[in-house]
Design a protein around this motif. Structure first.
Motif, PDB file in Angstrom:
ATOM      1  N   SER A 157     -28.304  10.392   5.613  1.00 23.24           N
ATOM      2  CA  SER A 157     -27.329  11.357   5.134  1.00 23.24           C
ATOM      3  C   SER A 157     -26.170  10.576   4.532  1.00 23.24           C
ATOM      4  N   THR A 158     -25.549  11.131   3.488  1.00 31.27           N
ATOM      5  CA  THR A 158     -24.452  10.456   2.803  1.00 31.27           C
ATOM      6  C   THR A 158     -23.248  11.389   2.724  1.00 31.27           C
ATOM      7  N   SER A 159     -22.064  10.809   2.824  1.00 30.92           N
ATOM      8  CA  SER A 159     -20.822  11.558   2.668  1.00 30.92           C
ATOM      9  C   SER A 159     -19.842  10.686   1.904  1.00 30.92           C
ATOM     10  N   SER A 160     -18.945  11.307   1.151  1.00 33.17           N
ATOM     11  CA  SER A 160     -17.971  10.534   0.382  1.00 33.17           C
ATOM     12  C   SER A 160     -16.559  11.058   0.623  1.00 33.17           C
ATOM     13  N   VAL A 161     -15.595  10.148   0.469  1.00 32.51           N
ATOM     14  CA  VAL A 161     -14.180  10.469   0.667  1.00 32.51           C
ATOM     15  C   VAL A 161     -13.416   9.935  -0.536  1.00 32.51           C
ATOM     16  N   THR A 162     -12.825  10.837  -1.305  1.00 33.37           N
ATOM     17  CA  THR A 162     -12.008  10.428  -2.442  1.00 33.37           C
ATOM     18  C   THR A 162     -10.688   9.870  -1.927  1.00 33.37           C
ATOM     19  N   VAL A 163     -10.292   8.706  -2.411  1.00 38.35           N
ATOM     20  CA  VAL A 163      -9.023   8.098  -2.004  1.00 38.35           C
ATOM     21  C   VAL A 163      -7.925   8.774  -2.836  1.00 38.35           C
ATOM     22  N   MET A 164      -7.139   9.618  -2.166  1.00 34.08           N
ATOM     23  CA  MET A 164      -6.116  10.423  -2.842  1.00 34.08           C
ATOM     24  C   MET A 164      -4.796  10.345  -2.075  1.00 34.08           C
ATOM     25  N   PRO A 165      -3.692  10.736  -2.721  1.00 30.52           N
ATOM     26  CA  PRO A 165      -2.416  10.782  -2.003  1.00 30.52           C
ATOM     27  C   PRO A 165      -2.478  11.802  -0.863  1.00 30.52           C
ATOM     28  N   TRP A 166      -1.727  11.533   0.187  1.00 30.11           N
ATOM     29  CA  TRP A 166      -1.674  12.432   1.336  1.00 30.11           C
ATOM     30  C   TRP A 166      -0.258  12.976   1.441  1.00 30.11           C
ATOM     31  N   GLY A 167      -0.026  14.111   0.861  1.00 27.26           N
ATOM     32  CA  GLY A 167       1.293  14.737   0.895  1.00 27.26           C
ATOM     33  C   GLY A 167       2.216  14.165  -0.171  1.00 27.26           C
ATOM     34  N   ALA A 168       3.386  14.753  -0.252  1.00 24.73           N
ATOM     35  CA  ALA A 168       4.354  14.386  -1.290  1.00 24.73           C
ATOM     36  C   ALA A 168       4.939  12.992  -1.097  1.00 24.73           C
ATOM     37  N   THR A 169       4.976  12.502   0.137  1.00 27.40           N
ATOM     38  CA  THR A 169       5.597  11.198   0.393  1.00 27.40           C
ATOM     39  C   THR A 169       4.647  10.029   0.210  1.00 27.40           C
ATOM     40  N   ASP A 170       3.350  10.293   0.037  1.00 28.45           N
ATOM     41  CA  ASP A 170       2.353   9.220  -0.111  1.00 28.45           C
ATOM     42  C   ASP A 170       2.143   8.917  -1.591  1.00 28.45           C
ATOM     43  N   SER A 171       3.004   8.067  -2.133  1.00 33.56           N
ATOM     44  CA  SER A 171       2.924   7.760  -3.568  1.00 33.56           C
ATOM     45  C   SER A 171       2.074   6.527  -3.861  1.00 33.56           C
ATOM     46  N   GLN A 172       1.777   5.728  -2.844  1.00 35.09           N
ATOM     47  CA  GLN A 172       1.005   4.496  -3.045  1.00 35.09           C
ATOM     48  C   GLN A 172      -0.471   4.752  -2.728  1.00 35.09           C
ATOM     49  N   VAL A 173      -1.262   5.030  -3.750  1.00 38.03           N
ATOM     50  CA  VAL A 173      -2.697   5.244  -3.568  1.00 38.03           C
ATOM     51  C   VAL A 173      -3.403   3.923  -3.831  1.00 38.03           C
ATOM     52  N   GLN A 174      -4.088   3.417  -2.801  1.00 40.32           N
ATOM     53  CA  GLN A 174      -4.809   2.161  -2.948  1.00 40.32           C
ATOM     54  C   GLN A 174      -6.131   2.392  -3.666  1.00 40.32           C
ATOM     55  N   LYS A 175      -6.646   1.369  -4.292  1.00 40.07           N
ATOM     56  CA  LYS A 175      -7.946   1.400  -4.962  1.00 40.07           C
ATOM     57  C   LYS A 175      -8.965   0.717  -4.064  1.00 40.07           C
ATOM     58  N   CYS A 176     -10.033   1.445  -3.696  1.00 41.25           N
ATOM     59  CA  CYS A 176     -11.015   0.839  -2.802  1.00 41.25           C
ATOM     60  C   CYS A 176     -11.659  -0.391  -3.432  1.00 41.25           C
ATOM     61  N   GLY A 177     -11.762  -0.426  -4.755  1.00 39.30           N
ATOM     62  CA  GLY A 177     -12.340  -1.578  -5.451  1.00 39.30           C
ATOM     63  C   GLY A 177     -11.568  -2.861  -5.230  1.00 39.30           C
TER      64      GLY A 177
END
Length: 181
Positions: A157-177
């Protein structure tokens, strides 16, 4: 003197060996560092004189990626063999992973690296949840499967999680790459 020789000399044989195997299996499970949290169980097959077969749902946090949790459901054999931990569990496992907070990578990781591993039989079968990164889409990909020493299992079974901001204060979105070795 080995347990097998001691059991033969005392005439206790199979019962002593079964007890030793059960104690060894229980002790090794007690030493596991990251045991998943049991969320709930539901009986699926009624057994009159022994424990029922069940489906059990567990939750576990990704130890290397903050803000990601996975839930998986596994069948658990009942009967006396299942109760003693001697039954070989089937390979039907479902998986769902989600973002539960700001995603922060603790370390670099390899594609297909084990996130979690658990025995599914006394000796030969284990379940594994592995993690990878789809760098083009900035998505973490999790796959669960079981394997045996002699033959593998195509059930997965496979599942995926998009790396996205979490709320208004989370401005630093890291790149999994950036965290794949």
């Amino acid at each position: 003197m080995t347990p097998t020789i001691a059991a033969r000399r005392t005439g206790l044989g199979a019962p002593v060996l079964s007890l030793l195997a059960l104690l060894t299996f229980s002790f090794s499970k007690a030493l596991a560092a990251d045991e998943p949290d049991l969320i709930f169980r539901r009986s699926t097959v009624f057994k009159l004189m022994s424990p029922n077969d069940k489906l059990a749902t567990y939750g576990i946090d990704d130890p290397e990626v903050e803000g990601v949790a996975c839930h998986f459901t596994v069948p658990e054999k009942g009967g006396y063999a299942g109760w003693l931990g001697l039954a070989e569990q089937v390979s039907d496992i479902s998986l769902a992973c989600r973002q539960i907070g700001p995603i922060r990578f603790k370390h670099k990781f390899e594609q297909g690296e084990d996130m979690f591993r658990q025995r599914r039989s006394m000796f030969f079968k284990k379940m594994q949840i592995v993690r990878g990164c789809d760098a083009k889409r900035n998505v973490l990909v999790y796959m669960v499967y079981s394997d045996k020493l002699i033959e593998g299992s195509p059930k997965n079974s496979t599942s995926s999680v998009t790396v996205m901001p979490w709320g208004a204060t989370d401005s630093q979105v890291q790149k999994c790459g950036d965290f794949v070795q």
